[in-house]
Design an enzyme around this catalytic site. Structure first.
Site, PDB file in Angstrom:
ATOM      1  N   LYS A   1      -8.594  13.939   5.063  1.00  0.00           N
ATOM      2  CA  LYS A   1      -7.777  12.716   5.038  1.00  0.00           C
ATOM      3  C   LYS A   1      -6.741  12.888   6.130  1.00  0.00           C
ATOM      4  O   LYS A   1      -6.648  13.967   6.729  1.00  0.00           O
ATOM      5  CB  LYS A   1      -7.106  12.531   3.673  1.00  0.00           C
ATOM      6  CG  LYS A   1      -6.376  13.777   3.144  1.00  0.00           C
ATOM      7  CD  LYS A   1      -5.804  13.549   1.751  1.00  0.00           C
ATOM      8  CE  LYS A   1      -6.805  13.778   0.640  1.00  0.00           C
ATOM      9  NZ  LYS A   1      -6.844  12.727  -0.366  1.00  0.00           N
ATOM     10  N   ARG A   2      -5.968  11.828   6.435  1.00  0.00           N
ATOM     11  CA  ARG A   2      -4.912  11.999   7.426  1.00  0.00           C
ATOM     12  C   ARG A   2      -3.992  13.143   7.018  1.00  0.00           C
ATOM     13  O   ARG A   2      -3.766  13.397   5.831  1.00  0.00           O
ATOM     14  CB  ARG A   2      -4.108  10.690   7.553  1.00  0.00           C
ATOM     15  CG  ARG A   2      -4.883   9.595   8.279  1.00  0.00           C
ATOM     16  CD  ARG A   2      -5.216  10.007   9.696  1.00  0.00           C
ATOM     17  NE  ARG A   2      -4.036  10.043  10.511  1.00  0.00           N
ATOM     18  CZ  ARG A   2      -3.719   9.131  11.428  1.00  0.00           C
ATOM     19  NH1 ARG A   2      -4.514   8.104  11.659  1.00  0.00           N
ATOM     20  NH2 ARG A   2      -2.621   9.256  12.135  1.00  0.00           N
TER      21      ARG A   2
ATOM     22  N   THR B   1      -8.709   6.555  -1.877  1.00  0.00           N
ATOM     23  CA  THR B   1     -10.029   5.975  -2.082  1.00  0.00           C
ATOM     24  C   THR B   1     -11.117   7.024  -1.853  1.00  0.00           C
ATOM     25  O   THR B   1     -12.222   6.901  -2.379  1.00  0.00           O
ATOM     26  CB  THR B   1     -10.271   4.780  -1.145  1.00  0.00           C
ATOM     27  OG1 THR B   1      -9.806   5.117   0.161  1.00  0.00           O
ATOM     28  CG2 THR B   1      -9.545   3.544  -1.636  1.00  0.00           C
TER      29      THR B   1
ATOM     30  N   LYS C   1       0.652  14.291   1.472  1.00  0.00           N
ATOM     31  CA  LYS C   1      -0.710  14.587   0.993  1.00  0.00           C
ATOM     32  C   LYS C   1      -0.904  16.087   0.754  1.00  0.00           C
ATOM     33  O   LYS C   1      -1.899  16.510   0.172  1.00  0.00           O
ATOM     34  CB  LYS C   1      -1.747  14.070   1.987  1.00  0.00           C
ATOM     35  CG  LYS C   1      -1.746  12.537   2.134  1.00  0.00           C
ATOM     36  CD  LYS C   1      -2.786  12.083   3.152  1.00  0.00           C
ATOM     37  CE  LYS C   1      -2.682  10.607   3.507  1.00  0.00           C
ATOM     38  NZ  LYS C   1      -3.287   9.720   2.485  1.00  0.00           N
TER      39      LYS C   1
ATOM     40  N   LYS D   1     -14.971   8.246  -3.576  1.00  0.00           N
ATOM     41  CA  LYS D   1     -16.209   8.532  -2.835  1.00  0.00           C
ATOM     42  C   LYS D   1     -16.777   9.881  -3.238  1.00  0.00           C
ATOM     43  O   LYS D   1     -17.992  10.033  -3.445  1.00  0.00           O
ATOM     44  CB  LYS D   1     -15.937   8.500  -1.320  1.00  0.00           C
ATOM     45  CG  LYS D   1     -15.535   7.116  -0.820  1.00  0.00           C
ATOM     46  CD  LYS D   1     -14.948   7.122   0.582  1.00  0.00           C
ATOM     47  CE  LYS D   1     -14.232   5.796   0.835  1.00  0.00           C
ATOM     48  NZ  LYS D   1     -13.394   5.787   2.047  1.00  0.00           N
TER      49      LYS D   1
ATOM     50  N   HIS E   1       0.805  -1.233   0.000  1.00  0.00           N
ATOM     51  CA  HIS E   1       0.000   0.000   0.000  1.00  0.00           C
ATOM     52  C   HIS E   1       0.832   1.275   0.000  1.00  0.00           C
ATOM     53  O   HIS E   1       0.273   2.362   0.184  1.00  0.00           O
ATOM     54  CB  HIS E   1      -0.927   0.054   1.215  1.00  0.00           C
ATOM     55  CG  HIS E   1      -1.977  -1.005   1.243  1.00  0.00           C
ATOM     56  ND1 HIS E   1      -3.231  -0.823   0.717  1.00  0.00           N
ATOM     57  CD2 HIS E   1      -1.958  -2.253   1.731  1.00  0.00           C
ATOM     58  CE1 HIS E   1      -3.953  -1.927   0.891  1.00  0.00           C
ATOM     59  NE2 HIS E   1      -3.200  -2.814   1.509  1.00  0.00           N
TER      60      HIS E   1
HETATM   61  N1  GPU Z   1      -2.348   3.502   3.417  1.00  0.00           N
HETATM   62 BR1  GPU Z   1       1.179   1.738   4.130  1.00  0.00          BR
HETATM   63  C1  GPU Z   1      -2.799   3.821   4.682  1.00  0.00           C
HETATM   64  O1  GPU Z   1      -3.901   4.332   4.843  1.00  0.00           O
HETATM   65  N2  GPU Z   1      -2.021   3.556   5.755  1.00  0.00           N
HETATM   66  C2  GPU Z   1      -0.818   2.951   5.635  1.00  0.00           C
HETATM   67  O2  GPU Z   1      -0.127   2.722   6.639  1.00  0.00           O
HETATM   68  C3  GPU Z   1      -0.407   2.605   4.328  1.00  0.00           C
HETATM   69  C4  GPU Z   1      -1.156   2.899   3.242  1.00  0.00           C
HETATM   70  C5  GPU Z   1      -3.222   3.824   2.278  1.00  0.00           C
HETATM   71  C6  GPU Z   1      -2.546   4.555   1.130  1.00  0.00           C
HETATM   72  O3  GPU Z   1      -1.855   5.678   1.641  1.00  0.00           O
HETATM   73  C7  GPU Z   1      -3.628   4.981   0.149  1.00  0.00           C
HETATM   74  O4  GPU Z   1      -3.071   5.605  -0.969  1.00  0.00           O
HETATM   75  C8  GPU Z   1      -4.442   3.764  -0.286  1.00  0.00           C
HETATM   76  O5  GPU Z   1      -5.559   4.173  -1.021  1.00  0.00           O
HETATM   77  C9  GPU Z   1      -4.925   2.973   0.925  1.00  0.00           C
HETATM   78  O6  GPU Z   1      -3.832   2.649   1.793  1.00  0.00           O
HETATM   79  C10 GPU Z   1      -5.608   1.687   0.534  1.00  0.00           C
HETATM   80  O7  GPU Z   1      -4.841   0.970  -0.371  1.00  0.00           O
END
Ligand code: GPU
Length: 837
Positions: free
Chosen positions: A567-568, A678, A573, A682, A374
């Protein structure tokens, strides 16, 4: 098996086995019964929380009936199951979702009215299940919804944290973290005190030859912690399938708990042992895209992997099959590297406990696992120090070394004398201390590795996992672009839009086949339809404006353009790019005459998101947003032309209010850093337009909805490296308009300028790693274009409808079907009595 009722005595069971309510009257009966008996309350003492509890228990009963049938059906069918291992499941609220998925929200609404309540008020009593940080955890939740909706035999496995992600409050413009104790009353979980696993830690490895001359390896002593299962039902939409989410809770093992300590007066130390055990599942680590290598985190990972593997193996053994059939019965997906120890644990079970030979065992292991990556951010790639693993899991460390040896020997045979390659792909990094590279272990132990959007899947093959493409060839690596569940993110969050779409499409089939949305395209010129579409967006904005007023005291004009970034908070970001853009807009507005200002498209800039408690730069960004908001929102010259809002405690249930109310949302990460994203999906699905970089799933969204329907800006991923190099070695100058923003901050306009020094220095002095300055100009110009476009509402609504019509690809149903076909090799389980939704 020995606990089942004998065949000839089952009649009474069948006669009395509950069927669950169907009508409004039956529903009311169930609610009142639960309130009066389960909760011991009465009609003289029933507040909204009690009504919520009674309603949830009534729905839980219904779900558990279907849950039981589903589990029986799946056991009898004897098909392959998928187990989704994730340290995070960001489920949000369950009641509304349960009502909609079983198709009884209408019944509940009327029933609650009879009992004196409004269904919306009851739904909003529920505390979010917030066992996740952000996108990764929410993706797991969307996947569970799709797996159940598509009738796949699937289980989720995770940890039952006592504290989910902290609650965020803003005090004097600063983030404050409040613990999220969410288990006071949770009607959705079933404790399974009879389903426990003892998990071992520490100790030592004893290798010896037994009486029969056989080599025996045994992991001895150390301490035991008991895992207890807590199950939560996961209902599919419009189907009787109810899958299971099993979360493990830790407590001191009864075998281990030292009662003699009580008697000998060591009460405190006995209690301390117990607390140490309970600490394992106490709290979710609040980091997103960051790993910090803490021992307790490693303990969490092993505790959860060991308990889950034990459970899966136990279930498999009941089938009486032989071990080589294991991969035909079991697929395990690793949500990032957090569950990588499961690979080692299965190998340990097969070798040490079941006595299989290495190659045979390893073949079974690699056929079983799939690994999803991810992120490519280096700070998020897990590495555990060898001494740490040695101490906590001595046997596993030996196995990791053996796995590495076995792998490197294979590489050596195919690429003789390439010592560089060997050291580059080694699972062990030869640093001080030595480190285990978990992503490499996950790749070596899986048969498929996937990224989460096309660009990201290409990037992992050409950057962080390049050498593994050399070793294994390209086919081991694949892409499954992320998706979202349209049930929660359209039907539940935006019921009016869902209803309008259904009225044009002749029903709600699109919620099960999202590609049907393309049938909206013929209505794009339908005046009445467009009017209703715009009215729904407006009503959603009014609702958000009310929420903003209630929570921040700021009144915003719902006719203004709502510009949302939720978002975080993370430098990659680039919320800093957004707020610098807002400050620049403020400077521009201040330079206009009152007359000119009236002509400007009014805007509300809305931010939300949590910063990891130890991430100072992210906290500084939050502080700046809040201070800028204070100044701008109280500047009488500005009025409605610009408002800046920071919404506290962004979470799933707040997203359900925010997402349907945006005109524009921001997905503006430095190209190549956001694996997918994601929330972009949405927002578009709810008729919002997007400003974004060519990053993650933005690229595929553009391809689907058309370039004319999205506002793209900024540098491309392939140019990022050169630009960074240039910052250090070229004659690098910060964008002059951005410099004006920095000058205003430095003047003290937004309070003590020293508080924001680090944020500015990151760009002016420390190489601007995230390319804020490089992208500032095109970001601003794109925002100006958005202002112009928004003035033409006709055109805007056309873009909105066209985009929604073309979003079918981004359902998590498509995504799950791809995993099922290309990675898991599983089939849905036929369900006879499909219910009408
Ligand atoms: N993502 Br690694 C998180 O939310 N936390 C993490 O620790 C890691 C990845 C996210 C990605 O930042 C995001 O781009 C992606 O859409 C999501 O995972 C699901 O795949």
């Amino acid at each position: 098996v020995e606990s089942s009722i004998p065949e000839h005595m089952r009649e009474a069971w069948r006669k009395y086995s509950p069927q669950g309510f169907k009508t409004k009257d039956e529903f009311e009966g169930e609610v009142v019964r639960h309130i009066e008996t389960t909760l011991a309350r009465s009609l003289f003492n029933c507040d909204e929380l009690a009504a919520y509890s009674g309603t949830s228990l009534a729905f839980r009963d219904r779900l558990i009936i279907d849950w039981n049938k589903t589990q029986q059906r799946q056991t009898f069918a004897d098909q392959k199951r998928i187990y989704y291992l994730s340290l995070e499941f960001l489920m949000g609220r369950a009641l509304d979702n349960a009502m909609l998925n079983v198709g009884l929200k209408g019944v509940a609404k009327e029933g609650l009215e009879d009992l004196g309540f409004r269904v919306e008020d009851i739904i909003s009593q529920e505390h979010d299940a917030a066992l996740g940080n952000g996108g990764l955890g929410r993706l797991a939740a969307c996947f569970l919804d799709s797996l159940a909706s598509l009738n796949y035999p699937a289980w989720g496995y995770g940890l039952r944290y006592r504290y989910g992600i902290f609650k965020q409050e803003i005090e004097n413009g600063y983030q404050v973290e409040i613990p999220d104790y969410w288990l006071d009353f949770n009607p959705w979980e079933f404790p399974r005190h009879d389903v426990t696993v003892d998990v071992q830690f520490y100790g030592w490895v004893n290798k010896y030859t037994d009486d029969e001359g056989k080599q025996v390896v045994s992991w001895q002593d150390g301490e035991l912690v008991t895992a207890t299962a807590y199950d939560a039902p996961v209902p599919g939409y419009g189907t009787p399938t109810v899958n299971n989410l099993r979360l493990w809770s830790s407590k001191a093992s009864s075998g281990e708990f030292d009662f003699s300590k009580f008697n000998s007066g060591e009460y405190e130390s006995a209690v301390a042992d117990q607390q140490r055990a309970e600490t394992i599942s106490a709290v979710l680590y609040p980091n997103d895209n960051l790993e910090r290598g803490k021992e307790l985190r490693l303990k969490q990972q092993y505790f959860w992997c060991a308990a889950s593997l034990h459970d899966i193996v136990r279930r498999f053994k009941k089938t009486g099959r032989t071990w080589d059939e294991f991969p035909d019965q079991v697929a395990i997906q690793l949500n990032d590297t957090h569950p990588t120890l499961a690979i080692v644990e299965l190998q340990r079970i097969l070798i040490d406990k079941e006595g299989l030979e290495w190659p045979k065992a390893w073949d079974i292991v690699t056929k079983t696992f799939g690994y999803t990556n991810h992120t490519v951010l280096p700070e998020a790639l897990e590495k555990w120090s060898v001494p740490l693993i040695q101490n906590l899991l001595p046997r596993h460390l030996q196995l990791i070394y053996e796995i590495n040896l076995y792998f490197l020997q294979q590489v050596e045979r195919r690429f003789p004398k390439d010592r560089d390659l060997l050291s580059r792909v080694s699972i062990i990094e030869e640093s001080t201390p030595k480190m285990v590279r978990m992503a490499y272990l996950a790749i070596v132990g899986s048969h498929k590795v996937n990224g989460v959007a096309e660009l990201h899947s290409d990037l992992i093959k050409t950057t962080i996992f390049k050498d593994f493409v050399t070793v294994y060839g390209p086919d081991k690596f694949t892409n499954v672009t992320n998706g979202i569940t349209p049930r929660r993110w359209l039907h539940q969050a935006n019921p009016r839009l869902s209803e309008l779409i259904a009225s044009k499409l002749g029903g709600y089939d699109f919620l099960k086949d999202l590609t049907l949305l393309n049938k909206l395209e013929p209505f794009i010129d339908d005046k009445d339809f467009k009017k209703e579409w715009a009215e729904i967006k407006y009503a959603n904005k009014v609702r958000l404006a009310q929420h903003i007023l209630k929570t921040t005291g700021v009144s915003v004009n719902p006719k203004a353009l709502f510009d949302v970034q939720v978002k975080r908070i993370h430098e990659y970001k680039r919320q800093q790019l957004n707020i610098f853009g807002v400050i620049h807009r403020y400077i521009t507005l201040k330079g206009l005459s009152a007359e000119e200002r009236k002509k400007v498209a009014p805007r509300v800039s809305i931010f939300g998101g949590k910063a990891a408690p130890g991430y100072w730069m992210a906290k500084t960004i939050i502080h700046l947003i809040n201070k800028v908001g204070e100044v701008i929102n109280n500047d009488p010259e500005i009025g409605d032309a610009l408002k800046v809002i920071f919404l506290e405690d962004y979470n799933v249930s707040k997203a359900e209010i925010i997402v349907p109310a945006s005109d524009i949302s921001e997905h503006i990460s430095t190209a190549g850093t956001e694996a997918s994203g994601t929330s972009n999906m949405k927002f578009v699905l709810n008729g919002g337009l997007v400003i974004g970089t060519l990053d993650g799933a933005n690229i595929e969204i553009t391809r689907e909805i058309g370039e004319q329907n999205i506002f793209l800006f900024g540098n491309l991923s392939e140019d990022v490296e050169d630009l960074r190099h240039h910052h250090f070695y070229g004659n690098y100058q910060v964008d002059s308009e951005l410099q004006k923003v920095f000058d205003l901050i430095k003047s003290g306009k937004f309070g003590d300028e020293s508080a924001f020094g680090a944020l500015i220095a990151a760009i002016t002095e420390h190489g601007d790693y995230y390319l804020v300055s490089d992208d500032f100009d095109s970001y601003r110009k794109t925002q100006d274009l958005i202002d112009e476009t928004f003035k033409n509402q006709e055109e805007w609504v056309t873009k909105s409808i066209t985009s929604v019509a073309r979003m079918g690809f981004f359902t998590s149903d498509r995504c799950i079907n791809e995993y099922a076909d290309t990675i898991w090799n599983i089939e849905p389980l036929a369900v006879a009595d499909e219910k009408e939704a």
